[in-house]
Scaffold this active site. Sequence first.
Site, mmCIF file in Angstrom:
data_model
loop_
_atom_site.group_PDB
_atom_site.id
_atom_site.type_symbol
_atom_site.label_atom_id
_atom_site.label_comp_id
_atom_site.label_asym_id
_atom_site.label_seq_id
_atom_site.Cartn_x
_atom_site.Cartn_y
_atom_site.Cartn_z
ATOM 1 N N ARG A 116 0.811 -1.209 0.000
ATOM 2 C CA ARG A 116 0.000 0.000 0.000
ATOM 3 C C ARG A 116 0.853 1.272 0.000
ATOM 4 N NH1 ARG A 116 -2.338 0.892 6.112
ATOM 5 N NH2 ARG A 116 -1.046 -0.688 7.088
ATOM 6 N N GLY A 138 9.360 -2.769 2.175
ATOM 7 C CA GLY A 138 10.045 -2.911 3.450
ATOM 8 C C GLY A 138 9.129 -2.908 4.654
ATOM 9 N N ILE A 163 9.280 -1.903 22.347
ATOM 10 C CA ILE A 163 9.189 -0.720 21.489
ATOM 11 C C ILE A 163 9.231 0.558 22.318
ATOM 12 C CG2 ILE A 163 7.709 0.520 19.854
ATOM 13 C CD1 ILE A 163 6.716 -2.226 18.896
ATOM 14 N N GLU A 193 12.732 1.179 23.806
ATOM 15 C CA GLU A 193 13.720 1.608 22.814
ATOM 16 C C GLU A 193 13.553 3.096 22.508
ATOM 17 O OE1 GLU A 193 14.298 -2.660 20.423
ATOM 18 O OE2 GLU A 193 13.681 -0.880 19.299
ATOM 19 N N ASP A 202 3.264 -11.129 11.352
ATOM 20 C CA ASP A 202 2.484 -10.652 12.488
ATOM 21 C C ASP A 202 1.037 -11.144 12.447
ATOM 22 O OD1 ASP A 202 4.784 -9.331 12.978
ATOM 23 O OD2 ASP A 202 3.957 -7.294 12.820
ATOM 24 N N HIS A 254 39.129 -14.905 23.680
ATOM 25 C CA HIS A 254 39.282 -14.071 24.864
ATOM 26 C C HIS A 254 40.083 -12.829 24.497
ATOM 27 C CE1 HIS A 254 39.817 -13.052 29.074
ATOM 28 N NE2 HIS A 254 41.085 -12.781 28.788
#
EC number: 1.8.1.4
Lengths: 475, 581
Positions: A37, A42, A186, A189, A314, A445
């Site tokens: 849309r 992305g 969210i 952040e 989702d 290390h």
Amino acid sequence: MSKEIKTQVVVLGAGPGGYSAAFRAADLGLDVVLVERYSTLGGVCLNVGCIPSKALLHLAKHIEDAKHMAAEGVEFGEPKIDLDKIRKHKDKVIGQLTGGLGQMSKMRKVQVVNGYGKFTGQNSLKVEGDDGETTINFEHAIIAAGSQPIKLPFVPHDDERIWDSTDALELKEIPERMLVLGGGIIGLEMGCVYSALGSTVDVVEMTEQLIPPADKDIIKSFMKQIKGKFDQVMVNTKAAKLEAKKDGIYVTFEGKDAPKEPVKYGAVLVAVGRAPNGGKLDADKAGVKVTERGFIEVDKQLRTNVDNIFAIGDIVGQPMLAHKAVHEAHVAAEVIAGKKHFFEPKVIPSIAYTDPEVAWAGVTEKEAKEQGIEYDAVTFPWSASGRAIASNAQQGMTKLLFDKSNRIIGGAMVGTNAGELLGEVCLAIEMGCDAEDIALTIHAHPTLHESIGLAAEVHEGSITDMPNPKAKKKK
Amino acid sequence: MANAQEVKVPDVGGEEVEIIEVLIAEGDSIEAEDALITVESDKASMDIPAPFGGKVDSVKVKVGDKIKEGDLLALISAADDNGDDEADSDSTDEAETEQQQDTQQDEAKDTEADNESDSQQSEQSSSAKGESQVVEVKVPDIGDASDVEIIEVLVAAGDSVNKEDGLITLETDKATMDVPCPDDGEIVEMLVKAGDKVSEGSVIAKMKVTAGADESAAQDSKDNTEKQASSDTEERSDKAEKKAEQKPAQSTPTSERQPPVPDHSSQRSDRKDGVLHASPAVRRVAREFGVDLSQVSASGPKNRILKEDVQSYVKYELSRPKAAAGTMSGGAGGLQVIDQPKVDFSKFGEIEEVALSRIQKISGPNLHRNWVTIPHVTQFDEADITELENFRKAENEVAKKQDLGFKITPLVFIMKACAKALLEYPQFNSSLAPDGEHLIMKKYVHIGIAVDTPNGLVVPVLRDVDKKGIYELSKELLEVSARARDGKLKAADMQGGCFSISSLGGIGGTAFTPIVNAPEVAILGVSRSDMKPVWNGKEFVPRLTLPLSLSYDHRVIDGALAARFTSYLSQVLSDIRKLVL
């Protein structure tokens, strides 16, 4: 003007799931049409999610680090913030990635149709775009239409000072005081970004801890490390009332940590979760079942109740994470191409790119208890790591969970670059490593990732970098 | 090897041929003209027969060898020689060595199952040596009981015995039981008498085994095994490989040949699904083959299932004879046939590729399944339909005058006659139950009519044919055929049939063999009726004769019943007054 096209596969939505599905299908020799849309590919992740937030968090981290360096002998002075320039930088990052996607779809001959797609039947959908209507007749469809931020009924969302994550990423202004409503990934952040840029940030969370799915000890360490970043962190508390007044948003709190008086904020970021977009596609016209909450149920091959229609990302359920969507996308495309593949990972990693980062994968201690799994949890505190101390990250910790056969079933880290360390844990779980395998793998290390090998040594009782609780007792 | 004779390759056409199968094994008893090996030249394959009967002392060739006339195939002791030769040829020794290795290594594993196969092998090697075939018969595992009394001795020296025959009867405080004979042969000596007490392992008899080595023949061979194991062998190579090599040679002529089976101990630790140890790539490959990982034994470190484990599991499963094959319910049948050769037809002239119709694509696999899983027999018969046709034509004149809008066809009468015959012979109105042990008898008579349509063959079903009249059926047939040709049949229209009729009468032919439309058990094919001279006792009279071809499932219907069914059908059609009886 209306057009009609015919394709083997149509993918609805060009987020990480959608474009991955489209590209994978194309690479497997199928004709693919990708419907999006927005004008750029992305989806949320690249345009208004993972990527721009990381661009800003990168800046925030350096601002914070620079501050700390004063104590270590290097002083930079107060940072000068040029919001326009930051915004431009962020947009450049986005542009680079979305532009790359555009090129890759051309390379793969994936036809992109811009507009809002809705089903009209089991083999057709209609896309309403700026340049007219396109009917797409397809053999298979992959629904990858994603999710959007949840809106709350008592919040005046119309007010410009009420933000969702997308608004927050636009960096319109740096409010003097802002509230993050919702203590999830969210919200935290974005809270970190605004805090670094100069806002005084409060966080309010309804449950008993920030980042509710993570283990208590991890969050306890996280809370210690973010001290000073946020002003008020209110847990077991909810924002009961939001009043938009001329001089600010007045928020009334209720609960354990609630201040008595309403507090005035220049902006409120509502970050209480995301809702799937299942209800917006006329999926019923294709016969696809959508749950009341807007999810579309799928089987292990990502097939909906309608044989030729798949759904990923989702929209098929939690966790709403790009990397989950991408793997689902591959499976869906491969199944359409005739492969007998299934989506059955052992772990889907979760990371909060806050400062410090919180990362976990597999079974958490909480889940192990709920599910009645016998486990041994070990932690390696970064205060015992040379690299962590040298990098001002000694407050971090690495935690691993092993089942009773000593096989790794989960892991979590909190601290600088925790998200980068998690990869080893994911691989170890998928490969079925046990504690010995991890302990015997030579970790370089000094690194932060050696904390994973050392945690396994704690379980094995072979740790020498800190007191060994399993050492033989001397008389 | 005094009595063993060499068997050489006879004239095979002057060329070198490859052995594709060895049908005998050491120790086998064979008769003259039994096939020894199968060879294949580029023109044909043929069996090479035994020139005389006897016992195979050693086999000198193996699958894949190239042989020509005069090459040595095997050593065979002539039939009346059960000689006690010492084997001394090189290849015999080799064979022994191999087996000894096996026995030895298996011994090391020290499991019961292995001991059993050891016994088998060592028994064979002892036969191979040409030693006496006399074996000791011991008391098998009789539970915890020991010192059990023999209450009866059922055989005596010199008796011929068959495998599983009772040799002696034992009585414990709980029960009596017979000790069965381990193999076919002759009793040489009975070593016990009634009243003796025996325990597991006690030797009760000596017998001469006539058949080839058999697993149970060699209960005594444990001793042998140990003897052989003690004679050391130098070379130890991969056991699985040896085993696989040996398999074909071991099989007796009658036993079914099997591809070499990867040595897969599919047996199944009690792992639970939750703790499977397989990486994502292995899980994926398992999915592709539909393999349940909990069934796969893991060979990787810490019980990790490797890709190879999944592969060998799949190979193992494929090589396993399917237990369900050939059961009454007619499963997939487990047919293992080679692929059709791919032919580039365009090499020979112009071609065009045309897609199969949708119906052909759907019906093809079903027809194929029915053809290969149902044992078909077709019964042919004829019916005299002279009277029927006279009546039908007269009725059609009436129908025309009354403007009924349809014609009565012969098929409707055939349907009625079939319905009548189905009621008379209800086995034709049945289906095999999936368990293969029951018949499902139907109390209704629905008949499917094969209809040729432009898109392919469809079989709409007309319901309750026994209860409907000629007019009603004529109308229904007309209507359903029209819908079939227009491609408007619904799935339900084609379900529920008890019996099918395929009529090619309108086209021609004298007879054909229709394929049973499973789960139905019979189908009637009808060919073109023809005027034929029929002897009525005094003279030949012209009679209109209808050829009938009844294919049936021989698992359900036997030939006599089918003949009765068609002659009944023929009687009814010859005299349709019988329809109302």
